[in-house]
Scaffold this active site. Structure first.
Site, PDB file in Angstrom:
ATOM      1  N   SER A  40      21.400  10.544  -5.697  1.00  0.00           N
ATOM      2  CA  SER A  40      21.949  11.557  -3.959  1.00  0.00           C
ATOM      3  C   SER A  40      21.766  11.310  -2.624  1.00  0.00           C
ATOM      4  CB  SER A  40      21.581  13.573  -4.325  1.00  0.00           C
ATOM      5  OG  SER A  40      21.904  13.901  -3.599  1.00  0.00           O
TER       6      SER A  40
ATOM      7  N   ASP B 146      16.594   2.700  -3.529  1.00  0.00           N
ATOM      8  CA  ASP B 146      17.700   1.880  -3.534  1.00  0.00           C
ATOM      9  C   ASP B 146      19.210   2.526  -3.426  1.00  0.00           C
ATOM     10  OD1 ASP B 146      16.472   0.146  -4.730  1.00  0.00           O
ATOM     11  OD2 ASP B 146      17.538  -0.054  -7.002  1.00  0.00           O
TER      12      ASP B 146
ATOM     13  N   HIS C 109      10.441   6.615  -4.313  1.00  0.00           N
ATOM     14  CA  HIS C 109       9.228   6.590  -4.241  1.00  0.00           C
ATOM     15  C   HIS C 109       8.537   7.229  -3.264  1.00  0.00           C
ATOM     16  CE1 HIS C 109       9.253   3.507  -8.362  1.00  0.00           C
ATOM     17  NE2 HIS C 109      10.031   4.024  -7.985  1.00  0.00           N
TER      18      HIS C 109
END
Length: 296
Positions: free
Chosen positions: A263, A100, A157
């Protein structure tokens, strides 16, 4: 790769950038890491509620949807999501977004140069800790840089099925990596602390890089646990078998790592291997699991 006109920074922008160079990055990051691990009961829950409200964190999609369910701030920050909160694109020829956040930049690697932000470039070799052999695999390839803001889900992921070949821990600076500083601090991603993960895939090699930042107290992977701390002064390489019982095989959409604050994630793909979705330009929001590219 889109080139944007470079604007001369204002006085206050220059002050903001200069502050990054004198800011005590490591002590503050260590303090933030310590504070984020403290179990202070109602105080911790108040901090989490305040943070969630300030940054508009959507706790309803987390497995634990109440601030009082978390013992520490770090537990809240790397909160797992409910099943199916991020459906994984099921097209066998498609790669999915790893995190995200927002696209910082994306596009073609021009020979060995990647666009950081307006007018700023950095090289594959510097990004990959002077590993020339690895850098050569991605010349004229493609890259995408994803910035994770404080409100975002901070687990990372896999964009595709892959087998781990190598991991490199690179010590470095801890500059903030927000879009403003990406436009004004040269070689930002190649200067900051980072964890480089090289994988084998059906379309060739792929690299996924976790880039640290100010108050990114630690980065972790599912196969090695927390990588930092401790923080070393030297580059450390780890090599992995690609077959047998000890091999690390990860599936598309499977978790591979996490940030405890921070980050940025950078993905590298070889020449003529993938074709990015056209809409994934700088500033576009990303959701883990949605379509990133198709395999050529």
């Amino acid at each position: 790769m889109s080139l944007k006109p470079y604007a001369t920074p204002t006085y206050w922008q220059r002050v903001k950038v200069a502050f990054q160079y004198i800011f005590p990055q490591l002590p503050v990051t260590r303090l933030a890491g310590w504070l984020a691990e403290q179990k202070w009961g109602a105080v911790t829950h108040f901090i989490i509620r305040t943070f969630a409200k300030q940054y508009k964190v959507n706790l309803s999609e987390a497995q634990k949807s109440n601030a009082s369910d978390y013992a520490t701030f770090n537990e809240f920050f790397i909160r797992p999501l409910k099943e199916n909160a991020r459906p994984i694109n099921q097209d066998a020829q498609a790669l999915c977004l790893p995190a995200d956040g927002k696209v910082s930049e994306s596009g073609k690697i021009e020979d060995d140069r990647l666009l950081q932000a307006k007018g700023h470039f950095f090289t594959l070799e510097t990004l990959l800790a002077n590993d020339q052999e690895m850098a050569n695999k991605f010349k004229d390839g493609h890259f995408i840089t994803t910035y994770l803001s404080p409100r975002d889900y901070h687990r990372v992921h896999m964009p595709c099925d892959a087998t781990l070949r190598k991991m490199i821990y690179v010590p470095g600076e801890l500059f903030s990596v927000n879009p403003f500083l990406a436009e004004h601090v040269p070689n930002l991603f190649a200067r900051n602390e980072r964890v480089i993960c090289e994988f084998e895939t059906e379309f060739g090699p792929m690299v996924q890089i976790l880039v640290g930042a100010t108050i990114t107290a630690s980065m972790s992977t599912v196969w090695a646990g927390i990588i930092n701390p401790p923080r070393t002064k030297e580059v450390v390489e780890y090599h992995y078998e690609t077959s047998g019982e000890t091999a690390v095989h990860l599936k598309k959409g499977q978790e591979m790592g996490a940030f405890r604050l921070g980050s940025t994630v950078i993905n590298l793909f070889p020449k003529d291997s993938v074709e990015f979705e056209a809409h994934l330009q700088a500033g576009v929001e990303t959701r883990m699991g949605e379509r990133l590219a198709k395999i050529k």
